[in-house]
Design an enzyme around this catalytic site. Structure first.
Site, PDB file in Angstrom:
ATOM      1  N   LYS A   1     -24.412  -5.666 -37.003  1.00 30.59           N
ATOM      2  CA  LYS A   1     -24.966  -6.195 -35.753  1.00 30.59           C
ATOM      3  C   LYS A   1     -26.074  -5.332 -35.205  1.00 30.59           C
ATOM      4  O   LYS A   1     -27.038  -5.816 -34.627  1.00 30.59           O
ATOM      5  CB  LYS A   1     -23.845  -6.255 -34.705  1.00 30.59           C
ATOM      6  CG  LYS A   1     -23.126  -7.540 -34.749  1.00 30.59           C
ATOM      7  CD  LYS A   1     -22.635  -7.928 -33.378  1.00 30.59           C
ATOM      8  CE  LYS A   1     -23.732  -8.507 -32.529  1.00 30.59           C
ATOM      9  NZ  LYS A   1     -23.350  -9.594 -31.686  1.00 30.59           N
TER      10      LYS A   1
ATOM     11  N   LYS B   1     -27.176  -1.793 -44.441  1.00 31.20           N
ATOM     12  CA  LYS B   1     -26.043  -2.704 -44.598  1.00 31.20           C
ATOM     13  C   LYS B   1     -26.166  -3.866 -43.618  1.00 31.20           C
ATOM     14  O   LYS B   1     -26.896  -3.780 -42.627  1.00 31.20           O
ATOM     15  CB  LYS B   1     -24.745  -1.944 -44.369  1.00 31.20           C
ATOM     16  CG  LYS B   1     -24.633  -1.377 -42.969  1.00 31.20           C
ATOM     17  CD  LYS B   1     -23.269  -0.806 -42.664  1.00 31.20           C
ATOM     18  CE  LYS B   1     -23.244  -0.315 -41.233  1.00 31.20           C
ATOM     19  NZ  LYS B   1     -21.965   0.132 -40.749  1.00 31.20           N
TER      20      LYS B   1
ATOM     21  N   LYS C   1     -24.907   7.549 -34.629  1.00 32.07           N
ATOM     22  CA  LYS C   1     -24.856   7.085 -33.237  1.00 32.07           C
ATOM     23  C   LYS C   1     -25.771   7.915 -32.340  1.00 32.07           C
ATOM     24  O   LYS C   1     -26.383   7.373 -31.414  1.00 32.07           O
ATOM     25  CB  LYS C   1     -23.417   7.147 -32.699  1.00 32.07           C
ATOM     26  CG  LYS C   1     -22.538   6.054 -33.227  1.00 32.07           C
ATOM     27  CD  LYS C   1     -22.934   4.699 -32.666  1.00 32.07           C
ATOM     28  CE  LYS C   1     -22.116   3.598 -33.324  1.00 32.07           C
ATOM     29  NZ  LYS C   1     -22.603   2.250 -33.065  1.00 32.07           N
TER      30      LYS C   1
HETATM   31  P1  TYM Z   1     -16.489  -2.361 -37.800  1.00 32.65           P
HETATM   32  O1  TYM Z   1     -15.992  -3.117 -36.632  1.00 32.65           O
HETATM   33  O2  TYM Z   1     -17.863  -1.808 -37.782  1.00 32.65           O
HETATM   34  O3  TYM Z   1     -16.355  -3.235 -39.088  1.00 32.65           O
HETATM   35  C1  TYM Z   1     -15.126  -3.879 -39.411  1.00 32.65           C
HETATM   36  C2  TYM Z   1     -14.877  -3.868 -40.896  1.00 32.65           C
HETATM   37  O4  TYM Z   1     -15.950  -4.510 -41.572  1.00 32.65           O
HETATM   38  C3  TYM Z   1     -16.480  -3.641 -42.556  1.00 32.65           C
HETATM   39  N1  TYM Z   1     -17.927  -3.850 -42.672  1.00 32.65           N
HETATM   40  C4  TYM Z   1     -18.562  -3.955 -43.837  1.00 32.65           C
HETATM   41  N2  TYM Z   1     -18.119  -3.913 -45.107  1.00 32.65           N
HETATM   42  C5  TYM Z   1     -19.041  -4.069 -46.082  1.00 32.65           C
HETATM   43  N3  TYM Z   1     -20.366  -4.267 -45.845  1.00 32.65           N
HETATM   44  C6  TYM Z   1     -20.849  -4.315 -44.582  1.00 32.65           C
HETATM   45  N4  TYM Z   1     -22.128  -4.535 -44.373  1.00 32.65           N
HETATM   46  C7  TYM Z   1     -19.938  -4.151 -43.512  1.00 32.65           C
HETATM   47  N5  TYM Z   1     -20.073  -4.139 -42.162  1.00 32.65           N
HETATM   48  C8  TYM Z   1     -18.825  -3.944 -41.662  1.00 32.65           C
HETATM   49  C9  TYM Z   1     -16.163  -2.239 -42.093  1.00 32.65           C
HETATM   50  O5  TYM Z   1     -16.141  -1.338 -43.166  1.00 32.65           O
HETATM   51  C10 TYM Z   1     -14.812  -2.438 -41.468  1.00 32.65           C
HETATM   52  O6  TYM Z   1     -13.800  -2.394 -42.445  1.00 32.65           O
HETATM   53  N6  TYM Z   1     -14.117   1.917 -37.124  1.00 32.65           N
HETATM   54  C11 TYM Z   1     -13.961   0.572 -37.585  1.00 32.65           C
HETATM   55  C12 TYM Z   1     -12.903  -0.210 -36.850  1.00 32.65           C
HETATM   56  C13 TYM Z   1     -11.589   0.468 -36.823  1.00 32.65           C
HETATM   57  C14 TYM Z   1     -10.670   0.589 -37.897  1.00 32.65           C
HETATM   58  C15 TYM Z   1      -9.582   1.313 -37.367  1.00 32.65           C
HETATM   59  C16 TYM Z   1     -10.681   0.148 -39.212  1.00 32.65           C
HETATM   60  C17 TYM Z   1     -11.058   1.093 -35.741  1.00 32.65           C
HETATM   61  N7  TYM Z   1      -9.847   1.602 -36.076  1.00 32.65           N
HETATM   62  C18 TYM Z   1      -8.471   1.622 -38.173  1.00 32.65           C
HETATM   63  C19 TYM Z   1      -9.566   0.457 -39.994  1.00 32.65           C
HETATM   64  C20 TYM Z   1      -8.493   1.178 -39.476  1.00 32.65           C
HETATM   65  C21 TYM Z   1     -15.280  -0.136 -37.385  1.00 32.65           C
HETATM   66  O7  TYM Z   1     -16.059   0.216 -36.547  1.00 32.65           O
HETATM   67  O8  TYM Z   1     -15.457  -1.201 -38.167  1.00 32.65           O
END
Ligand code: TYM
Length: 331
Positions: A197, A194, A111
């Protein structure tokens, strides 16, 4: 029965990475376990969305959860900011989280590179908020993609540290989960990195994408000039195309293009056409349900209300107990 918690940040439409990394597991887990799936709107404040964007994106993710098959009667579907107990636990955890460990977190370092003009304290303490989300329900399993592995490790640290500090056996150790298999990382279309967005325009295929948009993005995916010797190793962009194909296409289709690659007869244009059609086939039912549900305001607000009630009941119980453990007792 496991207690399952996971969330997705509302930054726009959900893409195939979100689906295969997380949402697909949510849908299967809701049938067997006590599940809490939320929309991480507190987390999204680290990028300073406008109020309209924030509200619109929360609605979009809630609708996409439902369109993908999450059932509010089986799982608790809620909006993170509807459960302020999470923010209180975040405050408690921050008192025992150290600057050094937070600064070493890979997502924080990423970030700093992505938004050097906005390195705020919320970014630094992102892992403690995420730990609060998880342990507020005393979760044991957390379905997430590979990119969240380090956050889960930190969550265990914070949970164990709390237990040690207060000499209690209160929080269980939550484990990242993907049906006994290793965690998934779905690649993007632009050659490296990966699917996500913030990884560039055209890198992600969204569940709500129209067929024309999918064809356009897939046809522009990065490839190379093709193999020159039989069975040669695939460079990263080509491996990525094959990996994407393996999640949306049949095994026969993948084997067919693999054979062509190994015989040096592959035409990437043909492979991409097939991949685009298979992605369209996969996403079409989602897209249609998303459109229907977006207009059903009454149902959306009913789901949000139900989720809030159930999630708060669970969170309030934890916070009450945590307060007592810490020493906040009423006179
Ligand atoms: P976020 O919003 O970036 O993504 C949500 C979920 O999608 C998965 N993901 C992917 N998995 C595989 N390949 C990809 N290219 C890919 N892009 C996204 C992420 O691994 C995630 O599971 N910090 C988290 C959100 C969060 C969270 C939590 C998750 C906040 N609190 C508590 C679990 C438990 C996040 O930013 O995910």
């Amino acid at each position: 029965m496991e207690i399952v918690v996971s969330g997705i940040r509302p930054t726009g439409n959900l893409h195939l990475g979100n689906y295969f990394g997380a949402l697909k597991n949510f849908i299967s887990m809701q049938n067997e376990h006590d599940c809490y799936f939320f929309i991480a709107d507190y987390h999204s404040l680290t990028t300073h969305p406008t109020p309209q964007d924030l509200h619109g994106n929360v609605k979009q993710v809630l609708v996409e959860y439902l369109a993908a098959g999450l059932d509010p009667e089986k799982a608790t579907l809620y909006i993170q900011s509807d459960v302020p107990e999470t923010a209180e636990l975040y405050l408690f955890l921050n008192m025992n989280a150290y600057i050094g460990e937070l600064e070493r977190c890979t997502s924080f370092k990423d970030k700093i590179r992505q938004q050097p003009q906005n390195v705020n304290a919320g970014l630094l303490t992102y892992p403690t908020l995420m730990a609060a989300d998880i342990i507020i329900h005393k979760a044991t399993k957390v379905p997430v993609g590979k990119d969240q592995e380090q956050h889960l490790e930190m969550t265990r640290q914070f949970a164990n540290r709390f237990n040690r500090l207060y000499n209690v056996d209160y929080f269980p150790e939550p484990q990242a989960y993907n049906f006994g298999k290793s965690l998934v990382r779905i690649p993007g279309l632009l050659g490296s990195g990966k699917m996500g967005k913030s990884e560039g325009e055209g890198n992600a295929i969204f569940l709500a994408d129209e067929p024309a948009a999918i064809r356009k993005k897939v046809m522009r995916a990065v490839t190379d000039s093709g193999p020159t010797t039989p069975n040669q190793e695939k460079p990263e962009p080509i491996q990525n195309l094959f990996q994407l194909m393996s999640v949306v296409s049949s095994k026969d289709t993948v084997d067919h293009f693999n054979d062509l690659y190994n015989n040096c007869q592959i035409r990437y244009g043909d492979m991409k056409k097939q991949l685009a059609e298979d992605m369209i086939h996969f996403t079409t039912p989602f897209r249609e349900r998303i459109k229907e549900l977006l207009n059903d305001e009454a149902y959306i607000s009913k789901v949000a209300r139900m989720g809030k009630e159930k999630a708060r009941a669970s969170a309030a119980k934890t916070i009450k107990e945590v307060r007592e453990i810490i020493g906040f007792k009423s006179f």
